[in-house]
Motif scaffolding. Structure first.
Motif, PDB file in Angstrom:
ATOM      1  N   GLU A  14     -30.883 -32.166 -19.525  1.00 31.98           N
ATOM      2  CA  GLU A  14     -30.874 -32.080 -18.066  1.00 31.98           C
ATOM      3  C   GLU A  14     -32.267 -32.251 -17.476  1.00 31.98           C
ATOM      4  O   GLU A  14     -32.410 -32.626 -16.312  1.00 31.98           O
ATOM      5  CB  GLU A  14     -30.281 -30.743 -17.621  1.00 31.98           C
ATOM      6  N   THR A  15     -33.292 -31.986 -18.271  1.00 29.76           N
ATOM      7  CA  THR A  15     -34.654 -32.106 -17.756  1.00 29.76           C
ATOM      8  C   THR A  15     -35.165 -33.543 -17.797  1.00 29.76           C
ATOM      9  O   THR A  15     -36.210 -33.842 -17.231  1.00 29.76           O
ATOM     10  CB  THR A  15     -35.609 -31.222 -18.586  1.00 29.76           C
ATOM     11  N   VAL A  16     -34.429 -34.441 -18.462  1.00 27.59           N
ATOM     12  CA  VAL A  16     -34.853 -35.831 -18.578  1.00 27.59           C
ATOM     13  C   VAL A  16     -34.264 -36.638 -17.426  1.00 27.59           C
ATOM     14  O   VAL A  16     -33.058 -36.585 -17.174  1.00 27.59           O
ATOM     15  CB  VAL A  16     -34.404 -36.446 -19.922  1.00 27.59           C
ATOM     16  N   ASN A  17     -35.103 -37.382 -16.715  1.00 31.52           N
ATOM     17  CA  ASN A  17     -34.636 -38.214 -15.614  1.00 31.52           C
ATOM     18  C   ASN A  17     -33.689 -39.274 -16.149  1.00 31.52           C
ATOM     19  O   ASN A  17     -33.902 -39.834 -17.220  1.00 31.52           O
ATOM     20  CB  ASN A  17     -35.833 -38.873 -14.921  1.00 31.52           C
ATOM     21  N   TRP A  18     -32.634 -39.595 -15.396  1.00 27.85           N
ATOM     22  CA  TRP A  18     -31.622 -40.534 -15.868  1.00 27.85           C
ATOM     23  C   TRP A  18     -32.200 -41.922 -16.141  1.00 27.85           C
ATOM     24  O   TRP A  18     -31.686 -42.663 -16.983  1.00 27.85           O
ATOM     25  CB  TRP A  18     -30.487 -40.637 -14.850  1.00 27.85           C
ATOM     26  N   GLN A  19     -33.295 -42.290 -15.466  1.00 26.94           N
ATOM     27  CA  GLN A  19     -33.890 -43.604 -15.679  1.00 26.94           C
ATOM     28  C   GLN A  19     -34.492 -43.754 -17.077  1.00 26.94           C
ATOM     29  O   GLN A  19     -34.731 -44.863 -17.547  1.00 26.94           O
ATOM     30  CB  GLN A  19     -34.958 -43.882 -14.623  1.00 26.94           C
TER      31      GLN A  19
END
Length: 209
Positions: free
Chosen positions: A146-151
């Motif tokens: 969840e802490t990783v940006n979707w990009q």
């Protein structure tokens, strides 16, 4: 104490016109060159025609059902004899695909539902300076923290059967111009595997062999 309301009353005709104006505006983005949904489409006439055709279709369906019942025709032919497949293979070609009821079978990971920012990025907020920058559905990506940006999430590799506009790689080009013995079969083996009728249908005039 005084209360105020920001909502204002609108006549049904005004609401209807505003809703149709929004549809026309969306048309410019989705199908501006459609020969069916034109700018000057008469919505009222179209609705009347669609209603008439639906009524005719329902009447023909009812008449056909009554005729079959009168003749005792109760046999229904189901695809594949009604067999339900529990794998992720396409029923006709037997290739792994997502376009089947049990598409999740055999998949190590599935793409999560895209976030609102992701849908905006690929939709309304996408750069529109050229045709190839048009709107797209969000790219399926591998699940991540969840802490990783979707990009920054990796793309979910599509199955070979489901690839759209696949650019041929070096192997594909080689296969078109070179012989690969381990991937080829003889005409006799083809007859045994596919049958005479299908082999003749594939090459009816001896064009390929």
């Amino acid at each position: 104490m005084a209360y105020s309301f920001s909502r204002t009353w609108k006549a049904p005709q005004v609401k209807e016109k505003e809703a149709w104006d929004r549809v026309l505006k969306a048309r410019e983005h989705i199908c501006p060159d459609s020969p069916f949904f034109t700018k000057d489409l008469n919505r009222k006439e179209h609705e009347i025609e669609m209603k008439r055709e639906k009524e005719e279709w329902l009447k023909a369906k009812k008449d056909r059902a009554e005729k079959e019942a009168a003749q005792g025709l109760t046999i229904r032919i189901l695809p594949f004899g009604g067999k339900k497949f529990e794998n992720n293979l396409s029923p006709v070609l037997g290739q792994p695909t997502i376009w089947c009821p049990s598409w999740q079978v055999g998949k190590e990971a599935t793409a999560p539902w895209p976030s609102l920012s992701e849908m905006k990025y690929e939709g309304d907020e996408r750069i529109a300076t050229a045709k190839h920058h048009g709107r797209f559905l969000p790219v399926p990506r591998l699940p991540g923290n969840e802490t990783v940006n979707w990009q920054h999430l990796s793309f979910l590799e599509p199955l070979p059967f489901d690839r759209v506009r696949h650019v041929p790689d070096e192997v594909d080009i080689m296969m078109n111009t070179h012989t690969i013995p381990e991937l080829e079969i003889t005409d006799e083996e083809g007859m045994s595997l596919l049958g005479k009728d299908l082999m003749e249908a594939l090459d009816p005039k001896g064009v390929y062999g």
